[in-house]
Design an enzyme around this catalytic site. Sequence first.
Site, PDB file in Angstrom:
ATOM      1  N   SER A  93      -8.708  63.775  31.313  1.00 33.74           N
ATOM      2  CA  SER A  93      -7.704  63.327  32.260  1.00 33.74           C
ATOM      3  C   SER A  93      -6.707  64.459  32.523  1.00 33.74           C
ATOM      4  CB  SER A  93      -7.030  62.058  31.744  1.00 33.74           C
ATOM      5  OG  SER A  93      -6.297  61.431  32.767  1.00 33.74           O
ATOM      6  N   ASP A 194     -14.621  54.694  36.921  1.00 33.24           N
ATOM      7  CA  ASP A 194     -13.345  55.140  36.367  1.00 33.24           C
ATOM      8  C   ASP A 194     -12.244  54.515  37.203  1.00 33.24           C
ATOM      9  OD1 ASP A 194     -10.998  56.583  35.743  1.00 33.24           O
ATOM     10  OD2 ASP A 194     -12.119  58.391  35.263  1.00 33.24           O
ATOM     11  N   HIS A 224     -12.483  55.234  31.999  1.00 36.11           N
ATOM     12  CA  HIS A 224     -11.742  56.500  32.019  1.00 36.11           C
ATOM     13  C   HIS A 224     -11.594  57.144  30.631  1.00 36.11           C
ATOM     14  CE1 HIS A 224      -9.014  59.565  33.390  1.00 36.11           C
ATOM     15  NE2 HIS A 224      -8.092  59.174  32.524  1.00 36.11           N
TER      16      HIS A 224
END
Length: 249
Positions: A93, A194, A224
């Site tokens: 991320s 996601d 995610h």
Amino acid sequence: MNVLPGAEPFAHDGSTTGVLVCHGFTGTPQSMLPLATRCADEGFTVRLPRLPGHGTHWKDLNRTRWSDWWSAIDGAYGELAARCDHVVAVGMSMGGTLATLAAQKYPHGIDGLVLINPAYVMKDIRLKALPILQHVLPSIPAIAGDIKKPGVTELAYERTPLRALQSQRQMWEQVTRDLPQITQPLLLLHSPDDHVVPPECSALVLARVSSTDKTEILLEDSYHVATLDNDARLIEDETVQFIHRVTGG
């Protein structure tokens, strides 16, 4: 400032192959700890710092900016570079954004780049109001905890601080602009399903980096926070194999 139990940084001294591990926005080292521990078990030297403003209270995050998060990553890289012959950067991320920035800053010091659902852009139309909204609204409900596997929880904030989010957007702009500077081998692992980061992020990095050695792996059974999800073992195995390959191990 009290650090939440489980949000502590992780460090391990092993071989002369180093692994720089970066966690995501509003998260903690907990989300990356299984991967960091696996790398340590493989004998690598590992640094997984807790980013400033994370792992305490979301209001603390609003007092930091992306330069503070980068400073923590840069310091951890410095520790690895001082004792290791090779370093690979790994991030998920926003941690992927920071790992990418490390590869841009140290083209001859970072031997490879592993990205897990990296963040570079967001398509949410509400973000257009963020430059103004950040001054009148401290936070919004969290984006953390997107995990498919039942019974698994990410240690992360329940609120998303808007001033910090705006600063993250500024980092995205710089890192995205400089993606062609990336020439290192790249391992990209991303989830088609996601709910936090749009698929444009993975398409963007694949299209814009200058790396000739690029591997893309789909995480079909994870959302995610894939490092804590059903594909965690796949991520660990592929990351370890990649590190051995690009460092000559």
